[in-house]
Enzyme design. Structure first.
Site, mmCIF file in Angstrom:
data_model
loop_
_atom_site.group_PDB
_atom_site.id
_atom_site.type_symbol
_atom_site.label_atom_id
_atom_site.label_comp_id
_atom_site.label_asym_id
_atom_site.label_seq_id
_atom_site.Cartn_x
_atom_site.Cartn_y
_atom_site.Cartn_z
ATOM 1 N N GLU A 90 -29.035 9.490 -11.130
ATOM 2 C CA GLU A 90 -29.778 10.595 -11.734
ATOM 3 C C GLU A 90 -28.889 11.520 -12.560
ATOM 4 O O GLU A 90 -29.382 12.398 -13.254
ATOM 5 C CB GLU A 90 -30.559 11.401 -10.694
ATOM 6 C CG GLU A 90 -31.636 10.588 -9.997
ATOM 7 C CD GLU A 90 -32.377 11.357 -8.933
ATOM 8 O OE1 GLU A 90 -31.858 12.390 -8.462
ATOM 9 O OE2 GLU A 90 -33.492 10.938 -8.589
ATOM 10 N N GLU A 128 -27.907 20.424 -4.473
ATOM 11 C CA GLU A 128 -28.020 19.100 -3.864
ATOM 12 C C GLU A 128 -28.136 18.117 -5.027
ATOM 13 O O GLU A 128 -29.230 17.685 -5.371
ATOM 14 C CB GLU A 128 -29.238 19.036 -2.931
ATOM 15 C CG GLU A 128 -29.199 17.866 -1.972
ATOM 16 C CD GLU A 128 -29.934 16.655 -2.514
ATOM 17 O OE1 GLU A 128 -29.390 16.010 -3.436
ATOM 18 O OE2 GLU A 128 -31.023 16.359 -2.029
#
Length: 563
Positions: free
Chosen positions: A295, A286
């Site tokens: 990120e 994920e």
């Protein structure tokens, strides 16, 4: 045991045959050396015993620290000094030459004063000066690198050499990132996103054929929930790789499910650094952040593919799409602009704050807005940019450049660009989509909007062009450069040029988390009800996509009809 030649690789490490090794921390202990010639003669020995061996390799457990072991001819278990006595961690060790074929290796202890203390030491005798030089070179090189390059470290061992991750990510950002995901409350937040978790579960269980009897690597395993799903689907073995302290919680959670735990191994470390004992048939992860790419974990997902996945192996998810459409939201624009009014005070405790008003105004507009919004705020059909995780290179994610072209369906003020994403789990049995689209069930990702400080005026049928340019930075995120322009429209438009242009620079790392649920849409004063863009008018534009069959979104699964 036959002594290996100097510097030969044995069992996953570098070994050197020595004449003798003495443990200096045990002065009463005999040197680990061949018996004297007189003793050998008395014993009737016809040949000298095999030499002592020094072996460079990776440490056990999760630390993966590079180390040096001294052991006798009986094998690696017969360590000089007994137990851990003959084991030296290279990071805290020093080696000194006493002569052409003699050296001392010292392991540093605690520093209780300005002078260094040493907890253990070994007197080493080499066969030749050349072997002494080779040993010293190997010692210094591996001490500097912190790992055994090119060797097969034990399962789960972490290489401490500087990886690609360390080169491109600031240490402070990485520390905060892993600390955040090492806390159970944040894992709970993601687990309670039932759209996210339920879609992953359905994608895995409905595609058991892709998992049964297969080796799976869970990239960034977190709590280990996806590893447990893969084991439920019949995976032969799952390697759950997690770099944060959450790895310990994952071990505990998996151990509490004994029917599955025997087929799951948790490995603490970054996918850029750990070594696995076998290749994977399928990757599951994920890796999605806000706007899909925040990120920068997609890069780790791609690196894991290159390091661990067999040719033609599967990836869950398989592709990702970033969707974009211009929007109009007068309330949001005013809300952001009003934040800077504080700096218009001319007598704040007798201080004039107005010199900073312009900077503050632009600063608030540099924050992307994360919230859920009504899809009727979109003023044109959306377009999307595809990232194929099975083909993309890591470098492709350093900069993402998307040309923008829309046709307005209503006359209004355009306040910026709305974005969301979806991902496809291209299973052999049931392809599944996970969407974060406006109007679909809300996820913890919500949607993202880039608000421009200077709105654009458009009429129905007018073309809006521009560019969305994402540039990765070392804080594990992206700088967003957005430009929108409006062109001439109506008769003679082909002879016209740009009428208005508005640009903005935003930091994806520092969003404004508004995160409200979609509010009931109120008609603006300059709009009529029939002008509002209905959600059913927002169709996905696929003219720039070749694999249309792969990218066709099953509406009943995704709940999104607008791109």
């Amino acid at each position: 045991m036959e002594a290996p030649p100097s510097g030969q690789r044995q069992g996953g490490g570098l070994e050197f045959a020595l004449v003798s090794v003495s443990d200096l921390s045990r002065p009463s202990a005999a040197a680990a050396a061949p018996a004297s010639s007189a003793a050998a003669a008395a014993a009737g020995a016809s040949a000298p015993p095999p030499p002592v061996v020094a072996r460079f390799g990776g440490g056990g457990g999760d630390s993966g620290v590079a180390e040096l072991r001294f052991y006798r001819d009986n094998g690696p278990s017969d360590v000089v000094g007994g137990g851990g006595g003959g084991v030296v961690e290279l990071a805290s060790a020093q080696i000194f030459k006493l002569g052409p074929v003699q050296s001392i290796c010292m392991s540093e202890g605690s520093e209780t004063s300005k002078e260094k203390s040493y907890s253990k030491g070994f007197n080493i005798h080499f066969k030749t000066e050349e072997e002494s030089e080779a040993f010293h070179c190997t010692f210094e090189q591996l001490k500097k690198e912190g790992s055994i390059k090119g060797t097969h470290l034990p399962n789960g061992v972490l290489s401490t050499s500087k990886s690609k991750f360390d080169d491109k990510i600031e240490a402070s950002s990485a520390k905060m990132y892993f600390h955040y995901y090492g806390q159970l409350l944040h894992q709970q937040n993601m687990l309670q996103d039932y759209v996210r978790t339920g879609t992953y579960y359905a994608a895995v269980i409905e595609n058991r054929a892709d998992f049964t009897g297969r080796v799976v690597v869970d990239v960034g395993a977190g709590s280990g929930i996806l590893s447990l799903f893969a084991a439920q689907a019949g995976a032969k073995h799952v390697y759950a790789v997690e770099a944060s302290e959450m790895a310990e919680y994952a071990r505990k959670l998996i151990a509490g499910n004994p029917l599955l735990s025997q087929r799951i191994t948790v490995i603490k470390g970054k996918v850029e650094e750990v070594e696995l004992p076998e290749k994977a048939d399928i990757l599951i992860s994920e890796p999605m952040g806000t706007l899909l790419v925040n990120e920068r974990m997609l890069e780790s997902y791609v690196i894991a593919r290159d390091r661990f996945l067999v040719p033609d192996g599967k990836m869950f998810p398989t592709i990702g799409r970033i969707h974009m459409a211009p929007f109009s939201d007068e309330y949001l624009f005013v809300e952001i602009a009003n934040k800077a009014l504080f700096w218009q005070q001319q007598s704040y405790y007798d201080v004039d704050l107005t010199p900073l008003y312009g900077t503050a105004f632009q600063g608030y507009f540099s924050q992307p807005v994360v919230d859920a919004f009504d899809p009727r705020l979109l003023v044109a059909p959306s377009i999307f940019h595809v990232i194929d995780f099975t083909k993309a290179k890591e470098e492709d994610l350093y900069e993402i450049d998307v040309p923008l072209r829309f046709t307005a369906n209503v006359g209004t003020r355009v306040h910026g660009l709305a974005c969301w994403f979806d991902v496809l789990f291209n299973g052999s049995t049931v392809p599944r989509w996970l969407t974060t689209a406006p109007g679909a069930p809300t996820t913890h990702w919500y949607q993202l909007r880039c608000v421009l400080s200077q709105p654009l005026y458009v009429m129905a049928g007018q073309e809006i062009t521009g560019r969305l340019h994402l540039v990765a930075h070392k804080s594990q995120s992206y700088t967003i450069y957005l430009t929108l322009s409006t062109k001439m429209w109506g008769p003679g438009a082909e002879q016209g040029g740009i009428l208005q242009t508005s640009s903005g620079k935003l930091d994806l790392k520092e969003p404004y988390y508004r995160m409200s649920q979609p509010q009931s849409y109120t008609v603006a004063q300059d709009q009529q009800p029939h002008q509002l863009l209905q959600s059913q008018d927002l169709n996905v534009q696929t003219q720039d996509i070749e694999e249309t069959d792969l990218l066709e979104q099953p509406a009943q699964n995704s709940g999104a009809h607008f791109g």
